[in-house]
Design an enzyme around this catalytic site. Structure first.
Site, PDB file in Angstrom:
ATOM      1  N   SER A  15      -1.352  16.340  -4.503  1.00  0.00           N
ATOM      2  CA  SER A  15      -1.111  15.556  -3.324  1.00  0.00           C
ATOM      3  C   SER A  15      -2.066  15.643  -2.392  1.00  0.00           C
ATOM      4  O   SER A  15      -2.636  16.595  -1.961  1.00  0.00           O
ATOM      5  CB  SER A  15       0.321  15.679  -2.654  1.00  0.00           C
ATOM      6  OG  SER A  15       0.371  14.852  -1.580  1.00  0.00           O
ATOM      7  N   THR A  62       8.643  12.861  -2.263  1.00  0.00           N
ATOM      8  CA  THR A  62       8.106  12.113  -3.170  1.00  0.00           C
ATOM      9  C   THR A  62       8.756  11.973  -4.533  1.00  0.00           C
ATOM     10  O   THR A  62       9.838  12.900  -4.545  1.00  0.00           O
ATOM     11  CB  THR A  62       6.504  12.508  -3.380  1.00  0.00           C
ATOM     12  OG1 THR A  62       6.059  11.370  -4.155  1.00  0.00           O
ATOM     13  CG2 THR A  62       6.405  13.832  -3.797  1.00  0.00           C
ATOM     14  N   LYS A  66      13.317  10.736  -3.894  1.00  0.00           N
ATOM     15  CA  LYS A  66      13.495   9.864  -2.916  1.00  0.00           C
ATOM     16  C   LYS A  66      14.931   9.321  -2.715  1.00  0.00           C
ATOM     17  O   LYS A  66      15.581   9.067  -1.951  1.00  0.00           O
ATOM     18  CB  LYS A  66      12.656   8.716  -2.952  1.00  0.00           C
ATOM     19  CG  LYS A  66      11.174   8.886  -2.792  1.00  0.00           C
ATOM     20  CD  LYS A  66      10.274   7.767  -2.706  1.00  0.00           C
ATOM     21  CE  LYS A  66       8.997   8.273  -2.678  1.00  0.00           C
ATOM     22  NZ  LYS A  66       7.832   6.935  -2.622  1.00  0.00           N
ATOM     23  N   ASP A 102       7.419   3.632   3.111  1.00  0.00           N
ATOM     24  CA  ASP A 102       6.718   2.923   2.109  1.00  0.00           C
ATOM     25  C   ASP A 102       6.452   1.618   2.173  1.00  0.00           C
ATOM     26  O   ASP A 102       5.226   0.932   2.044  1.00  0.00           O
ATOM     27  CB  ASP A 102       7.255   3.184   0.495  1.00  0.00           C
ATOM     28  CG  ASP A 102       6.980   4.564   0.000  1.00  0.00           C
ATOM     29  OD1 ASP A 102       6.116   5.219   0.583  1.00  0.00           O
ATOM     30  OD2 ASP A 102       7.748   5.081  -0.589  1.00  0.00           O
ATOM     31  N   GLY A 127       7.712  -4.279 -11.382  1.00  0.00           N
ATOM     32  CA  GLY A 127       8.332  -2.807 -11.331  1.00  0.00           C
ATOM     33  C   GLY A 127       9.592  -2.981 -10.280  1.00  0.00           C
ATOM     34  O   GLY A 127       9.819  -4.144  -9.736  1.00  0.00           O
ATOM     35  N   ALA A 128      10.678  -2.093 -10.744  1.00  0.00           N
ATOM     36  CA  ALA A 128      11.890  -2.182 -10.101  1.00  0.00           C
ATOM     37  C   ALA A 128      12.505  -0.596  -9.788  1.00  0.00           C
ATOM     38  O   ALA A 128      13.511  -0.561  -9.525  1.00  0.00           O
ATOM     39  CB  ALA A 128      12.808  -3.124 -10.804  1.00  0.00           C
ATOM     40  N   ARG A 152       9.705  -4.364 -16.850  1.00  0.00           N
ATOM     41  CA  ARG A 152       9.892  -4.384 -18.165  1.00  0.00           C
ATOM     42  C   ARG A 152      11.426  -4.302 -18.671  1.00  0.00           C
ATOM     43  O   ARG A 152      11.885  -4.917 -19.561  1.00  0.00           O
ATOM     44  CB  ARG A 152       9.379  -2.807 -18.572  1.00  0.00           C
ATOM     45  CG  ARG A 152       9.152  -2.721 -20.087  1.00  0.00           C
ATOM     46  CD  ARG A 152       8.420  -1.324 -20.255  1.00  0.00           C
ATOM     47  NE  ARG A 152       8.910   0.102 -19.565  1.00  0.00           N
ATOM     48  CZ  ARG A 152       8.529   1.059 -19.736  1.00  0.00           C
ATOM     49  NH1 ARG A 152       7.644   1.235 -20.494  1.00  0.00           N
ATOM     50  NH2 ARG A 152       9.230   1.915 -18.896  1.00  0.00           N
ATOM     51  N   THR A 153      12.174  -3.535 -17.877  1.00  0.00           N
ATOM     52  CA  THR A 153      13.597  -3.685 -18.230  1.00  0.00           C
ATOM     53  C   THR A 153      14.224  -4.600 -17.026  1.00  0.00           C
ATOM     54  O   THR A 153      14.214  -4.380 -15.957  1.00  0.00           O
ATOM     55  CB  THR A 153      14.153  -2.072 -17.820  1.00  0.00           C
ATOM     56  OG1 THR A 153      13.518  -1.107 -18.567  1.00  0.00           O
ATOM     57  CG2 THR A 153      15.712  -2.033 -18.139  1.00  0.00           C
ATOM     58  N   TYR A 214      -3.403   4.924  -6.988  1.00  0.00           N
ATOM     59  CA  TYR A 214      -4.726   5.305  -6.257  1.00  0.00           C
ATOM     60  C   TYR A 214      -5.313   6.361  -7.026  1.00  0.00           C
ATOM     61  O   TYR A 214      -4.825   6.938  -7.886  1.00  0.00           O
ATOM     62  CB  TYR A 214      -4.331   5.630  -4.938  1.00  0.00           C
ATOM     63  CG  TYR A 214      -3.473   6.709  -4.667  1.00  0.00           C
ATOM     64  CD1 TYR A 214      -2.270   6.559  -4.275  1.00  0.00           C
ATOM     65  CD2 TYR A 214      -4.170   8.086  -4.631  1.00  0.00           C
ATOM     66  CE1 TYR A 214      -1.384   7.576  -4.107  1.00  0.00           C
ATOM     67  CE2 TYR A 214      -3.151   9.194  -4.314  1.00  0.00           C
ATOM     68  CZ  TYR A 214      -1.747   8.751  -4.205  1.00  0.00           C
ATOM     69  OH  TYR A 214      -0.892  10.072  -3.788  1.00  0.00           O
TER      70      TYR A 214
END
Ligand code: NAP
Length: 266
Positions: A15, A62, A66, A102, A127-128, A152-153, A214
């Protein structure tokens, strides 16, 4: 006395957050130190308790903690943390309080650093997981004209979209023929050299393609660049969410532009 903060996650060795917060502290004259805690996967609460007993003032949580951080706060969370049911910023008074920076971090990067006015724009969020959940509210608050969540799901995208009126959920195939002003990749696909399975034509010259990952050229960013889209990684989001955490803890907002330039080697 120096106030102690840290990042808690698993893993945390990679990190950049300790370096970022050290730079913020130096620039603002705040007397803090910021370390790393690699907690066992089943040991989040115990590690946080130990940090607090040692006088620790606050933590960033992180992956994969979370949601555990959200539960740890037992309802003492801000509205933006409640919206995503995830906490990335803990601060300790008598009790533990939780926030999530975020979403505001992403919006500040898009609007401040990248100069994009989100008002009325059509947005695709891929994304979810935790990161996607954390940013939906902030993107809508920033004035997004429409928001489609693809995952995807598909059931996970549907469950997330159902919490926000007007937001649509689907799988990647169902995006065929659509065009978006902004396409945000909030999946972790880039970490394994993959990209969401977007139909051809989604990313074009008018699109800002943003990958929350990133520090590497992801397959998504490479595809966006070759389609003529503007491609941006998530380093600015990392810095902006850190600045907001620093503000939550210290009441002082650090300047981010020069630090971001420095991180990019400029
Ligand atoms: P997460 O909760 O584990 O969710 C992962 C998401 O990625 C899920 O939607 C998953 O889809 C999808 N996914 C994984 N592999 C995929 C593949 N090969 N193809 C398509 N979809 C795939 O993770 P998270 O917390 O949301 O984090 C996502 C990413 O955002 C991470 O890489 C993280 O580093 C990054 N992030 C960056 C910042 C920043 O400040 N720049 C902040 C937060 C997060 P399924 O639901 O189908 O499994």
């Amino acid at each position: 006395m120096t106030d102690r903060y840290a990042l808690i996650g698993n893993p945390v060795a990679h990190s950049k957050s300790p370096w970022i917060h050290a730079e913020f502290a130096r620039a603002t004259g705040e007397d803090i130190e910021y370390g790393r805690i690699e907690a066992p996967l089943d040991g989040f609460a115990g590690a946080v308790d130990a940090f607090r007993r040692g006088g620790g003032k606050g933590l960033n949580a992180t992956l994969p903690f979370k949601e555990a951080a959200f539960r740890y706060c037992e309802g003492r969370v801000t509205q933006r943390a409640a919206a995503g049911q995830a906490v990335n910023t803990l601060h300790f008074r008598t009790e533990a309080h939780g926030d999530n920076t975020d979403g505001v971090g992403l919006v500040r990067d898009l609007s401040g650093n990248l100069g994009l006015d989100l008002e009325g724009k059509s947005l695709l969020l891929m994304g979810a997981g935790g990161a996607a959940q954390a940013v939906v509210g902030a993107l809508l608050d920033a004035g997004a004209g429409s928001l489609v969540i693809a995952n995807r799901t598909v059931a996970k995208a549907q469950a997330l979209a159902a919490r926000f009126p007007g937001v649509i959920a689907c799988g990647y195939d169902a995006l065929e023929g659509r065009v978006f002003d902004v396409a945000i990749n909030a999946t972790s696909a880039g970490l394994s050299g993959e990209a969401p399975a977007l139909p051809k034509g989604i990313l074009g010259k008018g699109t800002l393609a943003y990958d929350m990952v990133y520090g590497r050229e992801t397959a998504f960013l490479a595809a966006a660049r070759s389609a003529g889209a503007r491609a941006c990684d998530g380093l600015g989001m990392l810095v902006e969410q850190a600045a907001e955490s620093f503000f939550v803890w210290r009441g002082v907002r650090p300047e981010t532009r020069l630090l971001l330039q420095k991180l990019r080697g400029g």
